[in-house]
Design a protein around this motif. Structure first.
Motif, PDB file in Angstrom:
ATOM      1  N   LEU A  63       0.839  -1.212   0.000  1.00 59.51           N
ATOM      2  CA  LEU A  63       0.000   0.000   0.000  1.00 59.51           C
ATOM      3  C   LEU A  63       0.868   1.254   0.000  1.00 59.51           C
ATOM      4  CD1 LEU A  63      -2.735  -0.878   2.659  1.00 59.51           C
ATOM      5  CD2 LEU A  63      -3.134  -0.454   0.204  1.00 59.51           C
ATOM      6  N   ALA A  64       0.628   2.128  -0.986  1.00 65.01           N
ATOM      7  CA  ALA A  64       1.388   3.386  -1.044  1.00 65.01           C
ATOM      8  C   ALA A  64       1.011   4.294   0.108  1.00 65.01           C
ATOM      9  CB  ALA A  64       1.149   4.081  -2.375  1.00 65.01           C
ATOM     10  N   THR A  65      -0.261   4.305   0.441  1.00 67.46           N
ATOM     11  CA  THR A  65      -0.725   5.037   1.623  1.00 67.46           C
ATOM     12  C   THR A  65      -1.685   4.130   2.378  1.00 67.46           C
ATOM     13  OG1 THR A  65      -2.543   5.978   0.353  1.00 67.46           O
ATOM     14  CG2 THR A  65      -0.568   7.339   0.573  1.00 67.46           C
ATOM     15  N   MET A  66      -1.810   4.346   3.661  1.00 68.59           N
ATOM     16  CA  MET A  66      -2.768   3.558   4.433  1.00 68.59           C
ATOM     17  C   MET A  66      -4.137   4.215   4.312  1.00 68.59           C
ATOM     18  SD  MET A  66      -3.716   1.078   6.359  1.00 68.59           S
ATOM     19  CE  MET A  66      -2.165   0.214   6.556  1.00 68.59           C
ATOM     20  N   PRO A  67      -5.137   3.506   3.784  1.00 70.14           N
ATOM     21  CA  PRO A  67      -6.472   4.089   3.655  1.00 70.14           C
ATOM     22  C   PRO A  67      -7.047   4.466   5.025  1.00 70.14           C
ATOM     23  CG  PRO A  67      -6.286   1.986   2.460  1.00 70.14           C
ATOM     24  CD  PRO A  67      -5.075   2.110   3.305  1.00 70.14           C
ATOM     25  N   ASP A  68      -8.045   5.372   5.007  1.00 68.50           N
ATOM     26  CA  ASP A  68      -8.622   5.815   6.280  1.00 68.50           C
ATOM     27  C   ASP A  68      -9.418   4.709   6.965  1.00 68.50           C
ATOM     28  OD1 ASP A  68     -10.591   5.756   4.345  1.00 68.50           O
ATOM     29  OD2 ASP A  68     -11.629   7.552   5.076  1.00 68.50           O
ATOM     30  N   GLU A  69      -9.947   3.791   6.166  1.00 62.58           N
ATOM     31  CA  GLU A  69     -10.822   2.765   6.744  1.00 62.58           C
ATOM     32  C   GLU A  69     -10.721   1.498   5.896  1.00 62.58           C
ATOM     33  OE1 GLU A  69     -14.812   4.182   7.250  1.00 62.58           O
ATOM     34  OE2 GLU A  69     -15.409   2.464   8.479  1.00 62.58           O
ATOM     35  N   ILE A  70     -10.427   0.384   6.518  1.00 60.40           N
ATOM     36  CA  ILE A  70     -10.263  -0.860   5.753  1.00 60.40           C
ATOM     37  C   ILE A  70     -11.038  -2.005   6.392  1.00 60.40           C
ATOM     38  CG2 ILE A  70      -7.923  -0.178   5.048  1.00 60.40           C
ATOM     39  CD1 ILE A  70      -6.947  -2.570   6.839  1.00 60.40           C
ATOM     40  N   THR A  71     -11.306  -3.005   5.562  1.00 60.11           N
ATOM     41  CA  THR A  71     -11.891  -4.247   6.061  1.00 60.11           C
ATOM     42  C   THR A  71     -10.955  -5.399   5.720  1.00 60.11           C
ATOM     43  OG1 THR A  71     -14.179  -3.530   5.894  1.00 60.11           O
ATOM     44  CG2 THR A  71     -13.786  -5.897   5.764  1.00 60.11           C
ATOM     45  N   LEU A  72     -10.800  -6.285   6.683  1.00 59.38           N
ATOM     46  CA  LEU A  72     -10.089  -7.528   6.433  1.00 59.38           C
ATOM     47  C   LEU A  72     -11.110  -8.647   6.479  1.00 59.38           C
ATOM     48  CD1 LEU A  72      -7.208  -6.457   8.686  1.00 59.38           C
ATOM     49  CD2 LEU A  72      -6.889  -7.124   6.295  1.00 59.38           C
ATOM     50  N   GLY A  78     -11.797 -12.276   7.001  1.00 58.46           N
ATOM     51  CA  GLY A  78     -11.183 -13.479   7.545  1.00 58.46           C
ATOM     52  C   GLY A  78     -10.848 -13.290   9.010  1.00 58.46           C
ATOM     53  N   GLY A  79     -10.572 -14.389   9.700  1.00 52.71           N
ATOM     54  CA  GLY A  79     -10.272 -14.330  11.132  1.00 52.71           C
ATOM     55  C   GLY A  79      -9.036 -15.130  11.471  1.00 52.71           C
ATOM     56  N   GLY A  80      -8.218 -15.394  10.473  1.00 53.18           N
ATOM     57  CA  GLY A  80      -6.970 -16.143  10.704  1.00 53.18           C
ATOM     58  C   GLY A  80      -5.836 -15.207  11.065  1.00 53.18           C
ATOM     59  N   PHE A  81      -4.614 -15.759  11.072  1.00 56.55           N
ATOM     60  CA  PHE A  81      -3.508 -14.946  11.578  1.00 56.55           C
ATOM     61  C   PHE A  81      -3.179 -13.764  10.670  1.00 56.55           C
ATOM     62  CE2 PHE A  81      -1.143 -18.057   9.123  1.00 56.55           C
ATOM     63  CZ  PHE A  81      -0.067 -17.349   8.618  1.00 56.55           C
ATOM     64  N   ILE A  82      -3.375 -13.904   9.365  1.00 58.52           N
ATOM     65  CA  ILE A  82      -3.079 -12.776   8.471  1.00 58.52           C
ATOM     66  C   ILE A  82      -4.031 -11.614   8.749  1.00 58.52           C
ATOM     67  CG2 ILE A  82      -2.954 -12.011   6.055  1.00 58.52           C
ATOM     68  CD1 ILE A  82      -2.194 -14.906   5.313  1.00 58.52           C
ATOM     69  N   ALA A  83      -5.312 -11.934   8.922  1.00 59.64           N
ATOM     70  CA  ALA A  83      -6.300 -10.884   9.204  1.00 59.64           C
ATOM     71  C   ALA A  83      -5.962 -10.172  10.511  1.00 59.64           C
ATOM     72  CB  ALA A  83      -7.702 -11.498   9.270  1.00 59.64           C
ATOM     73  N   ILE A  84      -5.621 -10.940  11.533  1.00 56.51           N
ATOM     74  CA  ILE A  84      -5.322 -10.345  12.846  1.00 56.51           C
ATOM     75  C   ILE A  84      -4.058  -9.486  12.768  1.00 56.51           C
ATOM     76  CG2 ILE A  84      -4.628 -10.893  15.225  1.00 56.51           C
ATOM     77  CD1 ILE A  84      -7.572 -11.469  14.720  1.00 56.51           C
ATOM     78  N   GLU A  85      -3.058  -9.988  12.095  1.00 50.44           N
ATOM     79  CA  GLU A  85      -1.787  -9.252  12.013  1.00 50.44           C
ATOM     80  C   GLU A  85      -1.938  -7.950  11.225  1.00 50.44           C
ATOM     81  OE1 GLU A  85       1.218 -13.103  12.330  1.00 50.44           O
ATOM     82  OE2 GLU A  85       0.788 -12.247  10.360  1.00 50.44           O
ATOM     83  N   PHE A  86      -2.629  -8.027  10.091  1.00 50.33           N
ATOM     84  CA  PHE A  86      -2.808  -6.823   9.282  1.00 50.33           C
ATOM     85  C   PHE A  86      -3.702  -5.813  10.007  1.00 50.33           C
ATOM     86  CE2 PHE A  86      -1.970  -8.763   4.769  1.00 50.33           C
ATOM     87  CZ  PHE A  86      -0.671  -9.016   5.152  1.00 50.33           C
ATOM     88  N   ALA A  87      -4.712  -6.306  10.713  1.00 48.83           N
ATOM     89  CA  ALA A  87      -5.594  -5.411  11.476  1.00 48.83           C
ATOM     90  C   ALA A  87      -4.753  -4.617  12.480  1.00 48.83           C
ATOM     91  CB  ALA A  87      -6.668  -6.222  12.200  1.00 48.83           C
ATOM     92  N   ASN A  88      -3.869  -5.311  13.142  1.00 49.72           N
ATOM     93  CA  ASN A  88      -3.019  -4.680  14.155  1.00 49.72           C
ATOM     94  C   ASN A  88      -2.108  -3.615  13.548  1.00 49.72           C
ATOM     95  OD1 ASN A  88      -1.788  -4.596  16.833  1.00 49.72           O
ATOM     96  ND2 ASN A  88      -0.020  -5.565  15.853  1.00 49.72           N
ATOM     97  N   ILE A  89      -1.530  -3.927  12.395  1.00 48.54           N
ATOM     98  CA  ILE A  89      -0.638  -2.969  11.738  1.00 48.54           C
ATOM     99  C   ILE A  89      -1.426  -1.757  11.240  1.00 48.54           C
ATOM    100  CG2 ILE A  89       0.820  -2.605   9.684  1.00 48.54           C
ATOM    101  CD1 ILE A  89       1.715  -5.601  10.027  1.00 48.54           C
ATOM    102  N   ALA A  90      -2.558  -2.013  10.594  1.00 48.81           N
ATOM    103  CA  ALA A  90      -3.365  -0.919  10.034  1.00 48.81           C
ATOM    104  C   ALA A  90      -3.863   0.005  11.143  1.00 48.81           C
ATOM    105  CB  ALA A  90      -4.533  -1.494   9.239  1.00 48.81           C
ATOM    106  N   LEU A  91      -4.256  -0.598  12.254  1.00 51.65           N
ATOM    107  CA  LEU A  91      -4.739   0.177  13.399  1.00 51.65           C
ATOM    108  C   LEU A  91      -3.639   1.107  13.913  1.00 51.65           C
ATOM    109  CD1 LEU A  91      -7.414   0.077  15.109  1.00 51.65           C
ATOM    110  CD2 LEU A  91      -6.123  -1.291  16.745  1.00 51.65           C
ATOM    111  N   ALA A  92      -2.442   0.554  14.069  1.00 51.42           N
ATOM    112  CA  ALA A  92      -1.312   1.369  14.548  1.00 51.42           C
ATOM    113  C   ALA A  92      -0.979   2.473  13.549  1.00 51.42           C
ATOM    114  CB  ALA A  92      -0.084   0.486  14.789  1.00 51.42           C
ATOM    115  N   ALA A  93      -1.251   2.205  12.268  1.00 51.35           N
ATOM    116  CA  ALA A  93      -0.969   3.201  11.233  1.00 51.35           C
ATOM    117  C   ALA A  93      -2.089   4.222  11.096  1.00 51.35           C
ATOM    118  CB  ALA A  93      -0.714   2.505   9.893  1.00 51.35           C
ATOM    119  N   GLY A  94      -3.104   4.097  11.928  1.00 49.67           N
ATOM    120  CA  GLY A  94      -4.135   5.130  11.983  1.00 49.67           C
ATOM    121  C   GLY A  94      -5.424   4.828  11.255  1.00 49.67           C
ATOM    122  N   ALA A  95      -5.559   3.644  10.673  1.00 53.42           N
ATOM    123  CA  ALA A  95      -6.788   3.315   9.946  1.00 53.42           C
ATOM    124  C   ALA A  95      -7.892   2.873  10.907  1.00 53.42           C
ATOM    125  CB  ALA A  95      -6.511   2.202   8.938  1.00 53.42           C
ATOM    126  N   LYS A  96      -9.119   3.097  10.492  1.00 56.20           N
ATOM    127  CA  LYS A  96     -10.248   2.439  11.179  1.00 56.20           C
ATOM    128  C   LYS A  96     -10.344   1.051  10.562  1.00 56.20           C
ATOM    129  CE  LYS A  96     -14.901   2.566  12.786  1.00 56.20           C
ATOM    130  NZ  LYS A  96     -14.522   1.478  13.710  1.00 56.20           N
TER     131      LYS A  96
END
Lengths: 449, 449
Positions: B162-171, B173-191
């Motif tokens: 991602l060139a920029t982190m979008p303001d709001e994203i959906t993942l 799935g509920g596996g480890f990739i979804a959880i990990e990306f959710a955590n990163i996106a959240l820290a980067a300021g996304a809803k």
């Protein structure tokens, strides 16, 4: 004046004394433990534990600074007052917790200064205690300079209880305490001087890594003054402290701390009355950790042993002695490989044989620049190096690590040494990916298996 | 059109294919390896490695936030653009480095899409390759939803680029990739929204720890939508993406990412021509990792094996297959205990038998709240828990760890399980003090030795 009888009496309630007490009590002995200062001793109250509490903040600051320009934006500072509060939240409950633990285990505890009357009897203010075995676990204290004005110098306990961080400090010494405190004080905003009587920083550690560490610290502003032999300490009118060296150099700072070696607490126990002898910086012991009086043992920092004076070695010695009292047929104490870590920025961890010794033995040395390994590159650690010492059969017999996480990484090598593993053996471990462990199995000893 | 002959051909140059290639070449075989996309495969290019690069910044932010009010002052934010540059400095040189490595080792490499012609022959655009043995190491790709508008959905590779982190994203799935990306996106300021078709987050992991993790993420603002069965995806006039669930719920965000399982890359190889059969989500293999055609093997994510699909398991499988080709008398593949880590904040690490399985076996479970252990308390980690599963003899057969450093801590348990150690055995290790390792030996299995 009361007279009490126990199977075993222990003088000193630090990690060594407490470990012995619990092990002996669990083995069915009646036990008394005596302390004249803080229950828990040096390590939790004014040693390794509070030091690592303070270091948490330094690590946070380091991590942010390393990643500045690589995704992390922000300016982090240390606030000494709240940092001290964080430390005190850990240290303040220690005495109460130790007392509760002793009570719950049914271990008697007495408070006060103890002196031997004879080889079975110890005198405290107000009571006398007789025991079949005694264990001396009185620890060590900072060596004083014993020069005029020595009383102006503070020590490790004072440093770890500083209400505010002075603007400019001096650490007298070049061992791990001096290096660690210099690193913390620097991160807290102080100007830091390190004065050494000689020119050897971290004696016994890998010379290349020490040189790197000194260069890093110098670049951050630490002023190393070598061959600075303090012969007088004076105080200025405004309360600052001046060190005067034999060669005429002087150094005036807000506070100066002693960190030039430690000395076993052997001199206030009247050990002569018990036939216990001193040797070197501590109490003379044999391979069973018995003093010159066989039924009296010495363990931990007060014992004169050729192993690093660390909390884990102290506890291991104490458990060994408890085992030997419970079963006198037990063989001599065997020390496993024991890692030693200098908690700086970065940390320097070593275990087993060092390069200097290896070179005299015909052992081989493999050096790794780990700074491009995932676990280090991701954090843009400025320095990440390892050396592994291999004997003629390729078995790992020593390791040095200079990196932010050397305290964890050195543990992998410690296990490997104790298991007589080769690099190929270490590579067989399947560790979480990516982690410091998996980096090691991926990069170490490439082509060997 | 050229025709080439090799001892062994490998399709797919990820961690599995590359490990096999180097091991076979070292064993004296002529080897060709074929890749149709990025050399190095998923893990270093758009998988575990870049994910952990991004996580370095999240960890720095977490550490500062945890110690706010405890000595660390400062406000830390993630800057996605520079964070991506940090990641790209790692990922961009990978292909060139891999090619150089292959050249240096004398391993032939061909670029292009490969299809089997028969059980010894593979066709590439422009040339044909014959080999005595083939190894299929083509990995896996994200499972698509296969609903109308599915093409509006992005995947893990898109997220990590991602060139920029979008303001709001959906993942999704509920596996480890979804959880990990959710955590990163959240820290980067996304809803962040997480939509699951079912209501099971991190299936197979310890339920208590997953519940804690979900509660922590929810408290930080992640919106979990359970039983959200997407049946259509549409795009809004301003380019946002709307997920429509079968029950009428809709969710409109700037970008939605597929993270609902992965599927072995079995379908574009014309494996039928080689007599290779598919089973479950991958290629059917026996205990020697041979496909239904004995001289063709499958390893890594494309193989249908009951082990976690991880880089270390892939590499181990590849090395095993190389060994089996070099020495067909070798016994079946034996998998050691393999740790799996969900790299969130905190991280969840597991190895061996989980509590759910333990309960059916009459095993015992010891739970530890580690938040007062030095390694966690010093960082004021909000959550630090461990569970250890013990068999009837007290041997450690499983462990779960939820903590900031679970990725390292789980490695200690992995070694213990592979060595069939008890807690008392683990306590005998002398680790650096204080460290995560020494905490464990100090607190674990108290009273057992």
């Amino acid at each position: 004046m009361t007279l009490e009888h126990f199977d075993v009496g222990i003088i000193g309630a630090g990690p060594a004394g407490l470990s012995a007490a619990f092990a002996l009590k669990a083995g069915g002995k009646s036990v008394v433990i005596i302390e004249e200062y803080l229950w828990g001793g040096t390590c939790p109250n004014y040693g390794c534990d509070p030091k690592k509490m303070l270091l948490a903040a330094v690590e946070a600051k380091d991590q942010v600074e390393h990643l500045a320009g690589a995704g992390v934006v922000g300016d982090v500072k240390l606030d000494w007052t709240t940092l001290m509060r964080h430390k005190m939240a850990f240290t303040e409950p220690i005495t109460a917790r130790k007392i509760v633990g002793l009570d719950e285990a049914g271990i008697a505890h007495r408070y006060g200064h103890a002196e031997f009357v004879d080889d079975q009897t110890v005198q405290l203010p107000g009571n006398t205690i007789k025991a079949n075995n005694w264990i001396i676990a009185t620890g060590a204290r900072p060596a004083r300079l014993d020069v005029p004005g020595d009383h102006y110098l503070l020590d490790n306990e004072d440093f770890l209880n500083l209400a505010t961080m002075p603007d400019e400090i001096t650490l007298i010494g070049g061992g791990f305490i001096a290096i660690e405190f210099a690193n913390i004080a620097l991160a807290a905003g102080a100007k830091v001087h390190l004065v050494l009587k000689h020119d050897v920083v971290l004696r016994g550690f890998d010379r290349d890594m020490v040189a790197t560490m000194v260069a890093e610290m110098t670049a951050k502003g630490v002023n190393f003054q070598f061959m600075f032999d303090t012969d007088t300490v004076t105080q200025t009118a405004d309360g600052r402290v001046t060190l005067h060296a034999t060669d005429g150099r002087t150094l005036t700072v807000a506070a100066a701390f002693l960190a030039a070696g430690r000395k076993g607490n052997t001199d206030q126990l009247n050990i002569e009355a018990a036939g216990v002898q001193v040797e070197g910086n501590g109490i003379k012991v044999d391979e069973y950790l018995r003093t010159t009086t066989e039924h009296i043992y010495a363990v931990g920092d007060v014992a004169n042993l050729p192993v690093p004076k660390l909390t884990p070695t102290s506890s291991a010695e104490a458990r060994y002695v408890a085992g030997h009292i419970l079963n006198p047929a037990n063989g001599p104490m065997v020390f496993p490989a024991t890692p030693v870590v200098v908690f700086g920025s970065p940390k320097l961890g070593e275990v087993g044989i060092t390069e200097a010794v290896a070179l005299t033995q015909g052992y081989s040395i493999e050096s790794f620049d780990m700074s491009h390994w995932m676990g280090y590159y991701r954090n843009l650690e400025p320095v990440a190096q390892a050396k592994v010492i291999l004997d003629q059969q390729g078995v790992i017999v020593g390791a040095s690590v200079l990196a932010a996480h050397a305290d964890e990484l050195i543990n992998y090598f410690t296990s490997a040494i104790n298991r007589k593993q080769t690099q190929a053996d270490m590579r067989k471990e399947m560790y979480s990916y990516p982690s410091l462990g998996s980096d090691m199995t991926a990069f170490m000893g490439g082509g060997m298996d």
